[in-house]
Design a protein around this motif. Structure first.
Motif, PDB file in Angstrom:
ATOM      1  N   VAL A   1      74.245 -26.871 110.785  1.00 17.88           N
ATOM      2  CA  VAL A   1      73.575 -27.176 112.051  1.00 17.88           C
ATOM      3  C   VAL A   1      74.463 -28.109 112.856  1.00 17.88           C
ATOM      4  CG1 VAL A   1      71.241 -26.870 111.141  1.00 17.88           C
ATOM      5  CG2 VAL A   1      72.321 -29.108 110.996  1.00 17.88           C
ATOM      6  N   ASP A   2      74.326 -28.067 114.176  1.00 20.49           N
ATOM      7  CA  ASP A   2      75.141 -28.940 115.033  1.00 20.49           C
ATOM      8  C   ASP A   2      74.425 -30.251 115.353  1.00 20.49           C
ATOM      9  OD1 ASP A   2      73.163 -27.976 116.673  1.00 20.49           O
ATOM     10  OD2 ASP A   2      74.515 -26.936 118.064  1.00 20.49           O
TER      11      ASP A   2
ATOM     12  N   ASN B   1      68.006 -30.105 114.095  1.00 26.71           N
ATOM     13  CA  ASN B   1      67.865 -28.678 113.785  1.00 26.71           C
ATOM     14  C   ASN B   1      67.900 -28.404 112.287  1.00 26.71           C
ATOM     15  OD1 ASN B   1      67.835 -28.041 116.551  1.00 26.71           O
ATOM     16  ND2 ASN B   1      70.077 -28.002 116.624  1.00 26.71           N
ATOM     17  N   LYS B   2      68.014 -29.470 111.495  1.00 32.70           N
ATOM     18  CA  LYS B   2      68.090 -29.328 110.050  1.00 32.70           C
ATOM     19  C   LYS B   2      66.749 -28.878 109.478  1.00 32.70           C
ATOM     20  CE  LYS B   2      69.699 -32.035 106.054  1.00 32.70           C
ATOM     21  NZ  LYS B   2      70.213 -33.362 105.636  1.00 32.70           N
ATOM     22  N   MET B   3      66.807 -28.070 108.422  1.00 27.55           N
ATOM     23  CA  MET B   3      65.584 -27.622 107.767  1.00 27.55           C
ATOM     24  C   MET B   3      64.748 -28.829 107.332  1.00 27.55           C
ATOM     25  SD  MET B   3      65.132 -25.450 104.206  1.00 27.55           S
ATOM     26  CE  MET B   3      66.090 -24.051 104.783  1.00 27.55           C
ATOM     27  N   PRO B   4      63.454 -28.841 107.595  1.00 26.86           N
ATOM     28  CA  PRO B   4      62.614 -29.954 107.130  1.00 26.86           C
ATOM     29  C   PRO B   4      62.658 -30.073 105.608  1.00 26.86           C
ATOM     30  CG  PRO B   4      61.452 -28.594 108.730  1.00 26.86           C
ATOM     31  CD  PRO B   4      62.700 -27.851 108.382  1.00 26.86           C
TER      32      PRO B   4
ATOM     33  N   GLY C   1      66.317 -42.401 107.720  1.00 27.48           N
ATOM     34  CA  GLY C   1      65.507 -41.240 108.073  1.00 27.48           C
ATOM     35  C   GLY C   1      66.222 -39.953 107.701  1.00 27.48           C
ATOM     36  N   GLY C   2      65.463 -38.896 107.527  1.00 27.85           N
ATOM     37  CA  GLY C   2      66.045 -37.622 107.144  1.00 27.85           C
ATOM     38  C   GLY C   2      66.232 -37.534 105.633  1.00 27.85           C
ATOM     39  N   TRP C   3      66.999 -36.546 105.208  1.00 27.87           N
ATOM     40  CA  TRP C   3      67.181 -36.319 103.783  1.00 27.87           C
ATOM     41  C   TRP C   3      68.570 -35.763 103.516  1.00 27.87           C
ATOM     42  CZ3 TRP C   3      67.798 -31.209 101.969  1.00 27.87           C
ATOM     43  CH2 TRP C   3      67.523 -30.206 102.918  1.00 27.87           C
ATOM     44  N   LEU C   4      68.965 -35.840 102.246  1.00 25.73           N
ATOM     45  CA  LEU C   4      70.296 -35.420 101.831  1.00 25.73           C
ATOM     46  C   LEU C   4      70.180 -34.564 100.579  1.00 25.73           C
ATOM     47  CD1 LEU C   4      73.487 -35.811 101.876  1.00 25.73           C
ATOM     48  CD2 LEU C   4      73.085 -37.710 100.306  1.00 25.73           C
ATOM     49  N   CYS C   5      70.925 -33.467 100.559  1.00 24.75           N
ATOM     50  CA  CYS C   5      71.016 -32.626  99.371  1.00 24.75           C
ATOM     51  C   CYS C   5      72.323 -32.954  98.651  1.00 24.75           C
ATOM     52  CB  CYS C   5      70.981 -31.145  99.745  1.00 24.75           C
ATOM     53  SG  CYS C   5      71.208 -30.025  98.340  1.00 24.75           S
ATOM     54  N   GLN C   6      72.216 -33.218  97.363  1.00 23.71           N
ATOM     55  CA  GLN C   6      73.402 -33.499  96.546  1.00 23.71           C
ATOM     56  C   GLN C   6      73.467 -32.486  95.410  1.00 23.71           C
ATOM     57  OE1 GLN C   6      73.575 -36.756  93.517  1.00 23.71           O
ATOM     58  NE2 GLN C   6      75.074 -37.649  94.913  1.00 23.71           N
TER      59      GLN C   6
END
Length: 201
Positions: free
Chosen positions: A95-96, A100-103, A143-148
């Motif tokens: 995403v730019d 727009n990131k997936m919830p 805020g937001g989230w991170l995938c590792q």
């Protein structure tokens, strides 16, 4: 001050142990649903295109994978046989803008935190270079989230000390979930070198 290497994780006891009848593994071999998958660097079969013809009765198991490499030690060791459930088009797309990131709720409805998946990142998707790794989801302070995506073996030559933090410019394909580990006697059936249709490259 010397740097102390983090220990290998051993979550083997957290994996479901599966007693798979020999006839089920034989049928999986017959329709070419037994793969070799790397738990370290290297190319692997493209499980995302495997025919959805097989399902072990009473389970979500579509296929079996023979683990190669050592990046998931001590949870998974070289030669272990794991059962896989294929996932239907589960991607994280670039995403730019973070807006727009997936919830996170949508992502976590399909991907379980701290579970093991068959994944490929960016160019590896096109190159069909899938690997077995652990997936974690973290809340960010700002805020937001991170995938590792990480190896259980911190000595693995994969990512940064065995970890890859997914950026918004990355694309990730989650092709399958590891349902459990096949017990020793049944695993011997799956490892039969005469009938395994896919070899390491």
């Amino acid at each position: 001050m010397s740097f102390q290497q983090a220990p290998k994780r051993n979550l083997r006891d957290h994996l479901r142990k599966l007693n798979v009848p020999a006839r089920v593994i034989s049928e999986a071999h017959r329709i070419e649903q037994v793969f070799r998958l790397s738990a370290g660097p290297g190319f692997s079969p493209d499980v995302s295109e495997a025919a959805q013809l097989f399902r072990a009765e009473g389970t979500r198991v579509n296929s079996f994978a023979i683990v190669t490499g050592d990046s998931m030690e001590d949870t998974l060791s070289r030669g272990d046989v794991v059962a896989l459930e294929f996932l239907d088009s589960v991607y994280l797309d670039p995403v730019d803008d973070d807006r727009n990131k997936m919830p996170k709720s949508e992502f976590c409805s399909r991907i379980e935190h701290d579970a093991i998946y068959v994944v490929a990142i960016n160019d590896n998707i096109d190159h069909r270079a899938y690997t077995i790794k652990r997936v974690r989801v973290h809340e960010l302070v700002a805020g937001g989230w991170l995938c590792q995506i990480s190896a259980d073996n911190p000595e693995a030559s994969w990512g940064e000390r065995g970890h890859v933090e997914i950026r918004k410019t990355d694309r990730v394909h989650f092709a399958a979930r590891v349902v459990g580990i096949v017990t020793a006697s049944e695993a011997a059936e799956a490892r039969d070198p005469v009938i395994i249709p896919v070899t390491d490259t």
